[in-house]
Design a protein around this motif. Structure first.
Motif, PDB file in Angstrom:
ATOM      1  N   GLN A 149       0.836  -1.195   0.000  1.00  0.00           N
ATOM      2  CA  GLN A 149       0.000   0.000   0.000  1.00  0.00           C
ATOM      3  C   GLN A 149       0.875   1.250   0.000  1.00  0.00           C
ATOM      4  O   GLN A 149       1.840   1.341   0.758  1.00  0.00           O
ATOM      5  CB  GLN A 149      -0.895   0.018   1.246  1.00  0.00           C
ATOM      6  N   THR A 156      -9.851  -2.723 -11.772  1.00  0.00           N
ATOM      7  CA  THR A 156     -10.616  -3.881 -11.288  1.00  0.00           C
ATOM      8  C   THR A 156     -10.058  -5.183 -11.855  1.00  0.00           C
ATOM      9  O   THR A 156     -10.112  -6.224 -11.210  1.00  0.00           O
ATOM     10  CB  THR A 156     -12.123  -3.746 -11.610  1.00  0.00           C
ATOM     11  N   THR A 197      -5.000  -6.616 -10.992  1.00  0.00           N
ATOM     12  CA  THR A 197      -4.608  -6.870  -9.605  1.00  0.00           C
ATOM     13  C   THR A 197      -3.103  -6.662  -9.489  1.00  0.00           C
ATOM     14  O   THR A 197      -2.392  -6.659 -10.504  1.00  0.00           O
ATOM     15  CB  THR A 197      -4.920  -8.330  -9.248  1.00  0.00           C
ATOM     16  N   GLY A 250      -5.379  -0.236  -7.558  1.00  0.00           N
ATOM     17  CA  GLY A 250      -6.042   0.034  -6.282  1.00  0.00           C
ATOM     18  C   GLY A 250      -7.535   0.033  -6.458  1.00  0.00           C
ATOM     19  O   GLY A 250      -8.043  -0.384  -7.508  1.00  0.00           O
ATOM     20  N   ASP A 251      -8.232   0.501  -5.433  1.00  0.00           N
ATOM     21  CA  ASP A 251      -9.686   0.599  -5.546  1.00  0.00           C
ATOM     22  C   ASP A 251     -10.032   1.499  -6.707  1.00  0.00           C
ATOM     23  O   ASP A 251      -9.381   2.519  -6.920  1.00  0.00           O
ATOM     24  CB  ASP A 251     -10.264   1.237  -4.262  1.00  0.00           C
ATOM     25  N   LYS A 252     -11.072   1.105  -7.415  1.00  0.00           N
ATOM     26  CA  LYS A 252     -11.446   1.876  -8.596  1.00  0.00           C
ATOM     27  C   LYS A 252     -11.669   3.353  -8.265  1.00  0.00           C
ATOM     28  O   LYS A 252     -11.240   4.227  -9.008  1.00  0.00           O
ATOM     29  CB  LYS A 252     -12.692   1.281  -9.252  1.00  0.00           C
ATOM     30  N   SER A 253     -12.304   3.625  -7.125  1.00  0.00           N
ATOM     31  CA  SER A 253     -12.592   5.026  -6.791  1.00  0.00           C
ATOM     32  C   SER A 253     -11.296   5.811  -6.548  1.00  0.00           C
ATOM     33  O   SER A 253     -11.186   6.972  -6.960  1.00  0.00           O
ATOM     34  CB  SER A 253     -13.505   5.105  -5.567  1.00  0.00           C
ATOM     35  N   GLU A 254     -10.332   5.166  -5.923  1.00  0.00           N
ATOM     36  CA  GLU A 254      -9.046   5.844  -5.676  1.00  0.00           C
ATOM     37  C   GLU A 254      -8.316   6.116  -6.993  1.00  0.00           C
ATOM     38  O   GLU A 254      -7.775   7.190  -7.217  1.00  0.00           O
ATOM     39  CB  GLU A 254      -8.136   4.983  -4.787  1.00  0.00           C
TER      40      GLU A 254
END
Ligand SMILES: [Cu+2]
Length: 242
Positions: free
Chosen positions: A101, A158, A161, A183-187
């Protein structure tokens, strides 16, 4: 007289630029209809701002009102100085190709000279050559002793990975100092937005790369399929800024 005109032009022009992006002035003189062209694809012109459908770059006015102060002629180099600033880079929480991360700005950009491209691992069009170009850039920057952080951001987080990105990095022989970001799609969406590289369809992603020296807050954009030599020149130029 000329002095006064110059002074007025200098005062009005920057204000006009910022206001224009939101709300075109209704009192614009009729003779000054602005045509925008993509700096990378001069054949792509439009009377509206927006983005080049080929590379996603912001078009620039090609027939601005004549100005008494000489404006530099557009350089034929693949670089484009932009008004982009490090302040626009979100400190998004992302993951690298090892699943680690990271805070995008603090861990990857802060205080560094960087080059960023936008890819996705299932792409069969521009991503393989873009990535191969980055590999050559990495090698030649290393040969020149040029410290450089390379960043490849997935526009398909998405599917991409960390494992997929790891395999992709290996396939292209990415060396240390080259981080693949997902990462997360929103990020990732907010990150792409902040970098001016957001796309609705991953297949439309831009072959543009961003080159920056965070310490100097100097940013430029270049066509990602330029020759590695040209790109390294631009990177060296960015690194030399202070
Ligand atoms: Cu692609």
């Amino acid at each position: 007289m000329l002095k006064i005109f110059c002074l007025i032009a200098c005062l009005i022009f920057p204000i006009g630029l910022t206001a224009q992006t939101r709300r075109p002035s209704p009192k614009k003189p009729a003779a000054k209809k602005v045509v925008y062209a993509c700096p990378m694809h001069p054949d792509v012109t439009s009377t509206k701002r927006g983005r080049c459908p080929k590379c996603g770059m912001e078009p620039r006015p090609v027939n601005p009102a004549p100005s008494p102060s000489p404006t530099p002629t557009p350089s034929p180099s693949p670089g484009e100085t932009s008004s982009f600033s490090s302040l626009k880079i979100p400190n998004a929480r992302v993951s690298d190709q090892d699943g680690k991360q990271l805070d995008f700005y603090t861990d990857l950009i802060k205080g560094k000279t960087v080059a960023i491209n936008f890819i996705f691992t299932t792409c069969t069009a521009s991503c393989p050559p873009l990535t191969a170009t980055f590999r050559k850039v990495q090698q030649s920057a290393a040969e020149r002793g040029l410290p450089l952080q390379l960043i490849s951001i997935s526009v398909d987080p998405t599917v991409d990975t960390p494992e997929r990105l790891h395999a992709f990095a290996e396939k292209f022989n990415a060396g240390p100092g080259w981080t693949f970001v997902t990462g997360d799609k929103s990020e990732i969406d907010s990150l792409l937005q902040g970098l001016g590289a957001a796309v609705t369809n991953k297949n439309d992603h831009t072959p543009m790369i961003m080159i920056g020296n965070d310490g100097a807050d100097y940013w430029t954009r270049a066509y990602g399929l330029s020759s590695p030599t040209q790109l390294v020149e631009l990177i060296a130029g960015a690194a030399a800024r202070q």
